[in-house]
Design a protein around this motif. Structure first.
Motif, PDB file in Angstrom:
ATOM      1  N   VAL A 196      -1.392   6.904  -8.089  1.00 32.35           N
ATOM      2  CA  VAL A 196      -2.110   7.569  -6.978  1.00 32.35           C
ATOM      3  C   VAL A 196      -1.641   8.992  -6.759  1.00 32.35           C
ATOM      4  CG1 VAL A 196      -2.977   5.710  -5.545  1.00 32.35           C
ATOM      5  CG2 VAL A 196      -0.565   6.375  -5.393  1.00 32.35           C
ATOM      6  N   ASP A 197      -0.338   9.257  -7.008  1.00 36.88           N
ATOM      7  CA  ASP A 197       0.158  10.594  -6.702  1.00 36.88           C
ATOM      8  C   ASP A 197      -0.363  11.657  -7.653  1.00 36.88           C
ATOM      9  OD1 ASP A 197       1.395   9.524  -4.642  1.00 36.88           O
ATOM     10  OD2 ASP A 197       3.429   9.539  -5.492  1.00 36.88           O
ATOM     11  N   ARG A 240      -2.076  23.903   7.748  1.00 32.58           N
ATOM     12  CA  ARG A 240      -2.850  23.323   6.646  1.00 32.58           C
ATOM     13  C   ARG A 240      -1.934  22.629   5.628  1.00 32.58           C
ATOM     14  NH1 ARG A 240      -4.832  28.387   2.904  1.00 32.58           N
ATOM     15  NH2 ARG A 240      -2.798  28.922   2.058  1.00 32.58           N
ATOM     16  N   LEU A 241      -0.613  22.914   5.704  1.00 34.66           N
ATOM     17  CA  LEU A 241       0.309  22.253   4.785  1.00 34.66           C
ATOM     18  C   LEU A 241       0.309  20.750   5.005  1.00 34.66           C
ATOM     19  CD1 LEU A 241       3.275  24.780   4.879  1.00 34.66           C
ATOM     20  CD2 LEU A 241       1.494  24.503   3.140  1.00 34.66           C
ATOM     21  N   GLN A 271      -2.133  18.904   5.018  1.00 31.54           N
ATOM     22  CA  GLN A 271      -3.129  18.307   4.112  1.00 31.54           C
ATOM     23  C   GLN A 271      -2.537  18.274   2.705  1.00 31.54           C
ATOM     24  OE1 GLN A 271      -6.390  17.394   5.300  1.00 31.54           O
ATOM     25  NE2 GLN A 271      -5.387  17.731   7.267  1.00 31.54           N
ATOM     26  N   THR A 272      -1.761  17.178   2.412  1.00 29.55           N
ATOM     27  CA  THR A 272      -1.030  17.142   1.145  1.00 29.55           C
ATOM     28  C   THR A 272      -1.890  16.731  -0.035  1.00 29.55           C
ATOM     29  OG1 THR A 272      -0.433  14.889   1.611  1.00 29.55           O
ATOM     30  CG2 THR A 272       1.156  16.576   2.237  1.00 29.55           C
ATOM     31  N   GLY A 273      -2.946  15.984   0.234  1.00 26.70           N
ATOM     32  CA  GLY A 273      -3.772  15.478  -0.860  1.00 26.70           C
ATOM     33  C   GLY A 273      -3.315  14.119  -1.353  1.00 26.70           C
ATOM     34  N   TYR A 274      -2.111  13.633  -0.893  1.00 31.20           N
ATOM     35  CA  TYR A 274      -1.627  12.310  -1.310  1.00 31.20           C
ATOM     36  C   TYR A 274      -2.244  11.233  -0.429  1.00 31.20           C
ATOM     37  CZ  TYR A 274       1.777  14.836  -4.076  1.00 31.20           C
ATOM     38  OH  TYR A 274       2.353  15.656  -4.979  1.00 31.20           O
ATOM     39  N   PHE A 309      -3.452  11.947  -8.167  1.00 32.85           N
ATOM     40  CA  PHE A 309      -4.769  12.371  -7.632  1.00 32.85           C
ATOM     41  C   PHE A 309      -4.550  13.070  -6.286  1.00 32.85           C
ATOM     42  CE2 PHE A 309      -5.462   8.504 -10.127  1.00 32.85           C
ATOM     43  CZ  PHE A 309      -6.267   9.018 -11.108  1.00 32.85           C
ATOM     44  N   SER A 310      -4.176  14.360  -6.344  1.00 35.28           N
ATOM     45  CA  SER A 310      -3.882  15.057  -5.082  1.00 35.28           C
ATOM     46  C   SER A 310      -4.610  16.403  -5.018  1.00 35.28           C
ATOM     47  CB  SER A 310      -2.371  15.270  -4.947  1.00 35.28           C
ATOM     48  OG  SER A 310      -1.921  16.077  -6.008  1.00 35.28           O
ATOM     49  N   LEU A 311      -5.818  16.434  -5.576  1.00 37.59           N
ATOM     50  CA  LEU A 311      -6.545  17.708  -5.567  1.00 37.59           C
ATOM     51  C   LEU A 311      -7.046  18.088  -4.174  1.00 37.59           C
ATOM     52  CD1 LEU A 311      -8.634  17.563  -8.836  1.00 37.59           C
ATOM     53  CD2 LEU A 311      -6.857  19.201  -8.234  1.00 37.59           C
ATOM     54  N   MET A 312      -7.241  17.099  -3.307  1.00 38.79           N
ATOM     55  CA  MET A 312      -7.838  17.386  -1.999  1.00 38.79           C
ATOM     56  C   MET A 312      -6.799  17.892  -1.016  1.00 38.79           C
ATOM     57  SD  MET A 312     -11.109  16.573  -1.914  1.00 38.79           S
ATOM     58  CE  MET A 312     -11.630  15.797  -0.425  1.00 38.79           C
ATOM     59  N   LYS A 313      -6.194  19.028  -1.337  1.00 34.75           N
ATOM     60  CA  LYS A 313      -5.236  19.597  -0.403  1.00 34.75           C
ATOM     61  C   LYS A 313      -5.550  21.074  -0.214  1.00 34.75           C
ATOM     62  CE  LYS A 313      -1.911  20.403  -4.073  1.00 34.75           C
ATOM     63  NZ  LYS A 313      -0.628  20.006  -4.620  1.00 34.75           N
ATOM     64  N   TRP A 314      -4.796  21.683   0.695  1.00 40.97           N
ATOM     65  CA  TRP A 314      -5.034  23.075   1.048  1.00 40.97           C
ATOM     66  C   TRP A 314      -5.393  23.860  -0.192  1.00 40.97           C
ATOM     67  CZ3 TRP A 314      -0.561  24.500  -1.521  1.00 40.97           C
ATOM     68  CH2 TRP A 314       0.511  23.593  -1.479  1.00 40.97           C
ATOM     69  N   ARG A 340      -1.481   8.271   0.057  1.00 42.69           N
ATOM     70  CA  ARG A 340      -0.559   7.432   0.820  1.00 42.69           C
ATOM     71  C   ARG A 340      -0.064   8.133   2.078  1.00 42.69           C
ATOM     72  NH1 ARG A 340       3.772   5.289  -3.091  1.00 42.69           N
ATOM     73  NH2 ARG A 340       3.829   7.464  -3.681  1.00 42.69           N
ATOM     74  N   VAL A 385       0.836  -1.214   0.000  1.00 46.70           N
ATOM     75  CA  VAL A 385       0.000   0.000   0.000  1.00 46.70           C
ATOM     76  C   VAL A 385       0.866   1.257   0.000  1.00 46.70           C
ATOM     77  CG1 VAL A 385      -1.595   1.359   1.396  1.00 46.70           C
ATOM     78  CG2 VAL A 385      -1.994  -1.063   1.073  1.00 46.70           C
ATOM     79  N   PHE A 386       1.962   1.198   0.782  1.00 44.36           N
ATOM     80  CA  PHE A 386       2.760   2.420   0.901  1.00 44.36           C
ATOM     81  C   PHE A 386       3.764   2.587  -0.215  1.00 44.36           C
ATOM     82  CE2 PHE A 386       1.392   1.875   5.323  1.00 44.36           C
ATOM     83  CZ  PHE A 386       0.704   3.069   5.433  1.00 44.36           C
ATOM     84  N   LEU A 417      -0.374   6.650   5.755  1.00 42.58           N
ATOM     85  CA  LEU A 417       0.760   6.559   6.675  1.00 42.58           C
ATOM     86  C   LEU A 417       0.389   7.099   8.051  1.00 42.58           C
ATOM     87  CD1 LEU A 417       3.729   5.669   6.632  1.00 42.58           C
ATOM     88  CD2 LEU A 417       4.341   8.066   6.257  1.00 42.58           C
TER      89      LEU A 417
END
Lengths: 106, 652
Positions: A98-99, B624-625, B627-630, A101-106, B632, A28-29, B636
């Motif tokens: 997977v990397d 808020r940093l 919250q990376t959006g990754y 798909f990272s829209l859900m961030k600050w 994985r 997974v990781f 972790l």
């Protein structure tokens, strides 16, 4: 009717379960492909299932077996939804990394 | 139906048997009813040109109150006398206004000789001034508003003098302050009028703060604010001593701050002269005869308290004497006819406090009583003069009016002689008694100040009379042609008040109200030389004014320039306004701006609130940093969490 307790093999079974669980978790990781990660999650679930049945057999109690059935049913449902999401992701971005798909961030 | 009839019958019976329980409420409510009608339908009346009814309606309510109060006062003497010969009634509405914990305030009035005298003055003089207003305000567009304020004022003034406890008295106290503000600023389109209204309100507010503190202090010490209970229990305050700053002194001085505000005593006297911006009948009613005497009434009403503190009495007397003298000197140099009368009022109020200060409370009320008549007469007379002069108030432009407006002249003459203290007129008797009081109290300095003030009073009032009614007319030709006598609605009240100036001095007010003060009335043996000296002083003042303003009209200007420092001191009103103005501008406004606003409000308070917000904003900007959006990374964290929980479970 409960089966008779049969504790002797328990350490081996738990060791195998632990091995499978760690392999799944590392997958997974470390892997990036969504399908691979998905399969690793399934592997972790099944490692837990193995621990359940092992305990069940060792203590002569059927509760663990029952729980495994629950896990299997939920895993099947999860697989259906999960694969559908995977297909949607593939169609959306043309990749399954997977990397990306990272829209859900600050 | 039968029950209703019985109810009415019971009411009728109790009205006949105990009128003093019900009639005071009617006296009180009549002007209020007039106000309500005029306030609700005033605009409608104006629209339909029916506002001719506004004035007569207002007059009718106050006249009705006057009639009822005369009747109930006479009935008061049918009651059996209590201790010390005191007859009083406490009309009680049967319910409490405030009932919280131990703090009880009832809806109750107090009718005793003191409040009866005040009620008669308020409704009597009030009626005459209402009638006078019919003529004086005949050309004003806003008559319904004017008369509604006048009625509301009468209601609050009656509440002030009839209220059975300090909080009810205070409601009246604030109410008359409100009406005073509304009526000073009646012609609010004139900037000076609305500014004068605000000045009066603000200065009164300072006094009211003292009154509120005094009430709180008295309740804390005595546990009651009922006037009768206060008079009975006042002695309890002396348990902790009557020293210079004992509880009695503190209570009395706090209340006196309120009295100073309402009655325009030093240092809160500055608002009354400005209050002359209002219509002249208002000056007569509110700023001469009734409202401004509320402070004297308050001190007299709480005489049982004041008698316990030598210090408080001394302060009252000194402030009164200083105010009397100061205002009289300022009146010497005024040129506006109403301003002279305004300073004269301040001076006479000082006289009343001087009487209170030497313990002659009954005499103070006597002077209040006579002053109400002659000062109302003088103000109404000046209103008639102003009316005749088409609104001109500067005495330098008048002169020789005695033949043109004879009724006004003769009544004004009587008023002037009354205030100057000429024998057989009202002012003579009350002023004489005040001087006698200072003599008996062994205060020769106060006697001297009183006599000198009497001299000044006679002088400036005669100056006013000679400048206005004698000599040549100094206004323009058109103005002279226009001068005319006032209508009957104005001259009739003048005539009645002039007659009252003869009668009022004969009423033995000090003896009537003496039981209220719970002291043996001192039937003071008269000092033969005192009335002679007082009369001689008055005549000297008049003669001096006659010499300067009739015979040697060139002299006043020369004397003025010879005594320039003194004259500029008087003309600047002892610089009170300038000092207050400087204080307001420099300390209050500047201090508020630089210290309270910029430092305290913007710096400390806003700084704390905004600083807290800024701190968390900065924290969140960094947090808020995480919250990376990754996916994985989240997995972790979940793993780490699971390991931590497991570790905790295994090793604890």
């Amino acid at each position: 009717m409960d089966a008779a307790p049969l504790p002797g093999f328990l350490p081996h079974a738990l060791l195998l379960s632990l091995l499978l669980f760690v392999i799944g978790a590392l997958g997974v990781f470390l892997r990036r492909n969504v399908i691979t990660i998905f399969m690793c999650v399934e592997l972790m679930l099944n490692a837990v299932n193995l621990a359940f049945v092992a305990f069940s057999r060792a203590h002569g109690n059927l509760d663990g077996q029952v729980l495994v059935f629950f896990v299997m049913v939920v895993a099947a449902a999860e697989a259906a939804v999960g694969l559908a999401i995977v297909i949607a992701l593939q169609r959306h971005k043309d990749t399954l990394d997977v990397d990306s798909f990272s829209l859900m961030k600050w | 139906m039968e029950g209703l009839l019985e109810g009415w019958a019971a009411l009728g019976r109790s009205l006949m048997e105990r009128p003093h329980e019900i009639v005071p409420w009617v006296v009180l409510v009549l002007p209020l009813a007039g106000f309500v009608v005029l306030a609700l339908f005033g605009d409608w009346m104006k629209k339909d040109r029916e506002d001719a009814w506004a004035g007569p309606l207002a007059c009718a309510t106050v006249l009705g109150s006057f009639g009822l109060s005369v009747w109930v006062t006479l009935r008061l003497y049918g009651l059996t006398a209590g201790p010390g010969g005191l007859r009083f009634a406490q009309p009680y509405l049967g319910s409490e206004w405030i009932d919280v914990g131990g703090f009880r305030v009832a809806f109750s009035l107090l009718l005793d000789p003191l409040s009866a005298v005040m009620t008669l003055v308020v409704t009597g003089v009030g009626s005459l001034i209402h009638v006078y207003s019919l003529g004086y305000m005949a050309h004003d567009e806003e008559r319904p508003r004017y008369f509604s304020y006048l009625n509301l004022f009468t209601f609050f003034m009656l509440l002030l003098v009839l209220g059975g406890n300090l909080p009810l008295l205070f409601v009246g106290w604030e109410g008359v302050g409100l009406c005073s503000y509304l009526l000073i600023g009646f012609w609010f389109k004139k900037d000076s009028a609305s500014a004068a209204g605000m000045k009066a309100f603000v200065v009164n507010r300072i006094g009211d703060a003292g009154l509120i503190l005094g009430m709180i202090f008295i309740f804390h010490q005595l546990g009651t604010l009922d006037l009768v209970d206060l008079a009975t229990n006042a002695g309890a305050l002396t348990r902790e001593g009557t020293g210079v700053l004992g509880p009695v002194t503190i209570a009395c001085l706090l209340l006196f701050v309120g009295a100073c505000g309402k009655s325009a005593q030093i240092p809160l006297q500055v608002w009354l002269p400005d209050a002359m911006e209002g219509p002249t009948p208002v000056s007569a009613l509110i700023h001469a005869a009734t409202m401004v005497t509320a402070g004297v009434y308050l001190v007299a009403r709480l005489a049982p308290l004041y008698q316990l503190s030598e210090t408080a009495l001394a302060v009252v007397g000194i402030v009164g004497a200083a105010t009397a003298l100061m205002a009289a000197t300022i009146a010497l140099v005024q040129t506006d006819i109403k301003k002279v009368l305004a300073y004269s009022t301040v001076s006479q109020l000082g006289y009343m406090f001087l009487a209170c200060g030497v313990g002659a409370f009954g005499v103070a009320v006597f002077h209040l009583f006579t002053h109400a008549f002659f000062k109302a007469l003088l103000f109404l007379g000046s209103g008639s003069v102003i009316h005749a002069m088409s609104g001109e108030q500067d005495m330098r432009k008048m002169g020789g009016l005695r033949n043109k407006i004879p009724i006004t002249f003769w009544t004004f003459l009587i008023g002037t002689l009354a205030i100057a203290g000429i024998p057989f007129l009202a002012g003579f008797y009350s002023k004489d008694e005040i001087l006698l009081g200072t003599l008996h109290a062994g205060k020769p300095i106060l006697l001297g100040v009183g006599l000198f003030t009497a001299l000044l009073t006679a002088f400036y009032m005669s100056r006013l009379l000679f400048l206005t009614f004698f000599g040549r007319f100094r206004g323009g030709h058109d103005l002279e042609h226009h001068v005319h006598e006032s209508p009957v609605s104005m001259t009739l009240p003048l005539a009645i008040l002039a007659a009252a100036c003869f009668a009022a001095g004969r009423v033995r007010v000090p003896e009537i109200v003496a039981p209220v003060f719970r002291i043996e009335p001192r039937y003071a043996h008269h000092v033969e030389w005192l009335p002679v000296v007082a009369t001689a002083t008055a005549l000297l003042g008049i003669a001096l004014a006659g010499y300067l303003y009739l015979l040697r009209t060139d002299l006043p200007a020369k004397i003025g320039s010879a005594l320039m420092p003194l004259r500029s001191l008087f003309e600047a009103k002892y610089y009170f306004d300038d000092v207050y103005d400087g204080f307001a501008r420099k300390v209050v406004v500047k201090g508020s701006e630089s210290l309270l606003w910029r430092r305290l409000d913007a710096g400390v308070i806003d700084g704390a609130v905004n600083g807290l917000g800024a701190f968390w904003e900065g924290f969140a900007r960094r947090a808020r940093l995480s919250q990376t959006g990754y996916v994985r990374a989240y997995a972790l964290v979940i793993l780490g969490g699971a390991v931590a929980v497991l570790g905790y479970l295994l090793w604890s």
